[in-house]
Design a protein around this motif. Structure first.
Motif, mmCIF file in Angstrom:
data_model
loop_
_atom_site.group_PDB
_atom_site.id
_atom_site.type_symbol
_atom_site.label_atom_id
_atom_site.label_comp_id
_atom_site.label_asym_id
_atom_site.label_seq_id
_atom_site.Cartn_x
_atom_site.Cartn_y
_atom_site.Cartn_z
ATOM 1 N N PRO A 2 36.260 41.274 38.089
ATOM 2 C CA PRO A 2 37.265 41.084 37.038
ATOM 3 C C PRO A 2 36.828 40.125 35.940
ATOM 4 O O PRO A 2 37.387 40.156 34.847
ATOM 5 N N LEU A 3 35.822 39.295 36.200
ATOM 6 C CA LEU A 3 35.390 38.343 35.176
ATOM 7 C C LEU A 3 34.381 38.950 34.206
ATOM 8 O O LEU A 3 34.377 38.617 33.025
ATOM 9 N N ASP A 4 33.503 39.836 34.720
ATOM 10 C CA ASP A 4 32.497 40.408 33.812
ATOM 11 C C ASP A 4 32.671 41.903 33.594
ATOM 12 O O ASP A 4 32.030 42.477 32.705
ATOM 13 N N SER A 48 53.045 42.268 27.713
ATOM 14 C CA SER A 48 51.753 41.871 27.166
ATOM 15 C C SER A 48 51.116 40.914 28.160
ATOM 16 O O SER A 48 51.819 40.247 28.933
ATOM 17 N N PRO A 49 49.780 40.825 28.183
ATOM 18 C CA PRO A 49 49.149 39.865 29.091
ATOM 19 C C PRO A 49 49.617 38.440 28.834
ATOM 20 O O PRO A 49 49.791 37.660 29.776
ATOM 21 N N GLU A 50 49.846 38.096 27.551
ATOM 22 C CA GLU A 50 50.261 36.722 27.240
ATOM 23 C C GLU A 50 51.639 36.425 27.812
ATOM 24 O O GLU A 50 51.852 35.399 28.477
ATOM 25 N N ALA A 51 52.601 37.316 27.573
ATOM 26 C CA ALA A 51 53.967 37.075 28.028
ATOM 27 C C ALA A 51 54.057 37.099 29.545
ATOM 28 O O ALA A 51 54.741 36.268 30.156
ATOM 29 N N LEU A 52 53.371 38.050 30.171
ATOM 30 C CA LEU A 52 53.445 38.145 31.630
ATOM 31 C C LEU A 52 52.719 36.970 32.284
ATOM 32 O O LEU A 52 53.202 36.405 33.273
ATOM 33 N N GLY A 53 51.592 36.574 31.715
ATOM 34 C CA GLY A 53 50.877 35.414 32.257
ATOM 35 C C GLY A 53 51.698 34.139 32.150
ATOM 36 O O GLY A 53 51.740 33.331 33.087
ATOM 37 N N GLU A 54 52.371 33.942 31.000
ATOM 38 C CA GLU A 54 53.231 32.767 30.849
ATOM 39 C C GLU A 54 54.368 32.789 31.862
ATOM 40 O O GLU A 54 54.741 31.748 32.415
ATOM 41 N N LEU A 55 54.940 33.960 32.109
ATOM 42 C CA LEU A 55 56.022 34.068 33.091
ATOM 43 C C LEU A 55 55.547 33.642 34.466
ATOM 44 O O LEU A 55 56.209 32.830 35.144
ATOM 45 N N PHE A 56 54.417 34.161 34.914
ATOM 46 C CA PHE A 56 53.956 33.846 36.264
ATOM 47 C C PHE A 56 53.563 32.376 36.389
ATOM 48 O O PHE A 56 53.805 31.744 37.419
ATOM 49 N N ALA A 89 44.016 42.996 32.696
ATOM 50 C CA ALA A 89 43.607 41.959 31.750
ATOM 51 C C ALA A 89 43.844 40.554 32.307
ATOM 52 O O ALA A 89 43.178 39.605 31.887
ATOM 53 N N LEU A 90 44.794 40.415 33.220
ATOM 54 C CA LEU A 90 45.105 39.101 33.786
ATOM 55 C C LEU A 90 44.254 38.761 35.008
ATOM 56 O O LEU A 90 44.119 37.589 35.352
ATOM 57 N N LEU A 134 51.314 49.880 42.680
ATOM 58 C CA LEU A 134 50.745 50.518 41.497
ATOM 59 C C LEU A 134 49.569 49.745 40.920
ATOM 60 O O LEU A 134 49.013 50.151 39.895
ATOM 61 N N GLY A 135 49.200 48.637 41.520
ATOM 62 C CA GLY A 135 48.275 47.686 40.906
ATOM 63 C C GLY A 135 46.950 48.289 40.484
ATOM 64 O O GLY A 135 46.529 49.326 41.007
ATOM 65 N N PRO A 136 46.255 47.662 39.526
ATOM 66 C CA PRO A 136 44.993 48.197 39.018
ATOM 67 C C PRO A 136 43.925 48.207 40.106
ATOM 68 O O PRO A 136 43.899 47.352 40.996
ATOM 69 N N ASP A 137 43.038 49.205 40.041
ATOM 70 C CA ASP A 137 41.962 49.353 41.016
ATOM 71 C C ASP A 137 40.685 48.716 40.476
ATOM 72 O O ASP A 137 40.339 48.885 39.310
ATOM 73 N N PHE A 138 39.975 48.039 41.359
ATOM 74 C CA PHE A 138 38.690 47.458 40.994
ATOM 75 C C PHE A 138 37.571 48.005 41.877
ATOM 76 O O PHE A 138 36.431 47.564 41.768
ATOM 77 N N ALA A 139 37.908 48.959 42.749
ATOM 78 C CA ALA A 139 36.916 49.531 43.659
ATOM 79 C C ALA A 139 37.061 51.047 43.678
ATOM 80 O O ALA A 139 38.171 51.577 43.724
ATOM 81 N N VAL A 140 35.908 51.743 43.637
ATOM 82 C CA VAL A 140 35.874 53.204 43.664
ATOM 83 C C VAL A 140 34.847 53.630 44.703
ATOM 84 O O VAL A 140 33.722 53.107 44.730
ATOM 85 N N ALA A 141 35.246 54.553 45.586
ATOM 86 C CA ALA A 141 34.316 55.045 46.593
ATOM 87 C C ALA A 141 33.208 55.853 45.942
ATOM 88 O O ALA A 141 33.449 56.651 45.025
ATOM 89 N N ASP A 142 31.967 55.647 46.410
ATOM 90 C CA ASP A 142 30.807 56.406 45.953
ATOM 91 C C ASP A 142 30.034 56.811 47.207
ATOM 92 O O ASP A 142 29.140 56.098 47.662
ATOM 93 N N GLY A 143 30.405 57.956 47.781
ATOM 94 C CA GLY A 143 29.869 58.322 49.085
ATOM 95 C C GLY A 143 30.373 57.341 50.124
ATOM 96 O O GLY A 143 31.567 57.028 50.179
ATOM 97 N N ALA A 144 29.472 56.808 50.923
ATOM 98 C CA ALA A 144 29.844 55.807 51.922
ATOM 99 C C ALA A 144 29.914 54.409 51.321
ATOM 100 O O ALA A 144 30.440 53.487 51.946
#
Length: 371
Positions: A358-360, A269-277, A315-316, A341-351
């Motif tokens: 991640p905040l909004d 869970s985001p809570e448990a993993l965040g507390e661990l880190f 989520a983190l 395997l990390g989550p992606d925040f960028a997707v190619a759109d042509g060039a």
């Protein structure tokens, strides 16, 4: 322990309370009868666990026993270490050697999978036996200790293999070695000119912190860059004794990294993993790897789908300091290596690229440079 989702019941991090922790029990529990006497498994489970113990080792050391909440049937510490008869069921996708050590073993005790680094496994004993261990079929109290001749042959292999720049001591747990033997290994590796880095992977600082003695710290002295990668999966593992052991290691000049496994019922869970880190960082340990579960026999109850792992990390992102961010990896079967395997925040759109904040959560266009 029964299956379930990650335990997110709030627990104070070490140092957050003045209340003294409970005194640790006196000895390691190594068989089902001892677990019953300690109140960690019900008496009617003993016969099934006896069959399990014929295949997989059991060890629950005092420091770990002191962390278990016996009133919580889904306790995330107990889930990691207390055996369950479900381990006798092997799923179709599970493999006896999920990371394929055997094909990459040039001499006994060495695994050379990556070009510039190699594992040295001087023994196969651990302070505690994790119920999800990917080497669970070979580790155990008999130790798998390399003989003097085998150890010297393994060290000679490192000396004769100039492309290897990093030696990684694992096993088993290298901090279960005597300071004398560990010191010998560190000195031999330190004398190899082409080795730049010595890394050790260990559960000892959180599972048996009393082993971090002045003699052991002296054994780790080297002019080489030395890193200790501490395996922990829940924030409560960083209790007072573990924090003290890690402070001693850091004070001796050992750089501390953290590795964890994403485990159902422990930290999924985001809570448990965040507390661990956050607990890792508070103990001066930089989170390094978050592993997708290796599919060893009898471990299916711990597996978290990759899609769920990516969603937890997404989520983190932006809500947890970048210092706490590990690389989420899957060690591919067949020895193909660790794939991010990390989550992606960028997707190619042509060039151009569409980059999500991640905040909004709103994608923004990042245009390609002109020309």
């Amino acid at each position: 322990m029964p299956d379930g989702s990650a335990n997110t019941k709030p627990h104070a991090l070490p140092g957050a309370s003045d209340r003294a922790p409970p005194a640790a029990p006196a000895r390691t529990l190594r068989d089902p009868a001892a677990l019953v006497r300690a109140g960690l498994v019900p008496a009617d489970a003993a016969s099934g666990l006896e069959r399990l113990a014929e295949t997989y080792a059991i060890a629950v050391p005092p420091a770990v026993q002191a962390l278990i909440d016996r009133a919580d049937p889904a306790d995330p510490i107990a889930r990691q270490y207390i055996p369950d008869v479900a381990e006798l069921d092997t799923a179709p996708q599970e493999r006896s050697d999920p990371t394929s050590d055997a094909p990459f073993t040039p001499v006994r005790g060495v695994v050379h999978r990556y070009p510039d680094r190699a594992l040295l496994k001087p023994l196969l004993a651990c302070p505690v036996y994790c119920r999800f261990c990917f080497r669970r079929e070979v580790v155990g109290p008999d130790g798998g200790l390399l003989s003097e001749a085998e150890l010297e042959a393994a060290l000679d292999w490192f000396a004769a293999t100039p492309e290897v720049r990093e030696a990684i001591l694992t096993g088993g747990d290298p901090l279960m070695l005597s300071p004398r033997r560990l010191g010998h290994i560190i000195r031999r590796l330190s004398a190899i000119p082409h080795l730049d880095i010595i890394r050790l992977h260990s559960r000892v600082p959180v599972a048996a912190p009393e082993r971090i003695t002045p003699d052991l710290l002296a054994a780790l002295e080297t002019e080489k860059a030395l890193f200790l990668c501490v395996h922990a999966n829940h924030a409560r593992e960083f209790a007072g004794p573990a924090r003290a052991a890690l402070r001693a290691l850091a004070g001796a000049g050992v750089a501390l990294l953290g590795q964890s496994v994403l485990l159902r019922g422990v930290n999924n869970s985001p809570e448990a993993l965040g507390e661990l880190f956050r607990a890792m960082l508070a103990a001066r340990v930089k989170p390094y790897y978050l592993h997708q579960l290796d599919r060893a026999p009898g471990t299916a109850r711990f597996e978290v789908p990759i899609s769920e792992g990516r969603a937890i990390l997404r989520a983190l992102r932006g809500r947890l300091t970048g210092l706490a961010w590990p690389t989420y990896v899957l060690d591919l079967p067949g020895g193909a290596g660790k794939a991010p395997l990390g989550p992606d925040f960028a997707v190619a759109d042509g060039a151009d690229w569409l980059v999500e904040g991640p905040l909004d959560g709103v994608p923004q266009r990042h245009a390609a440079p002109p020309g």
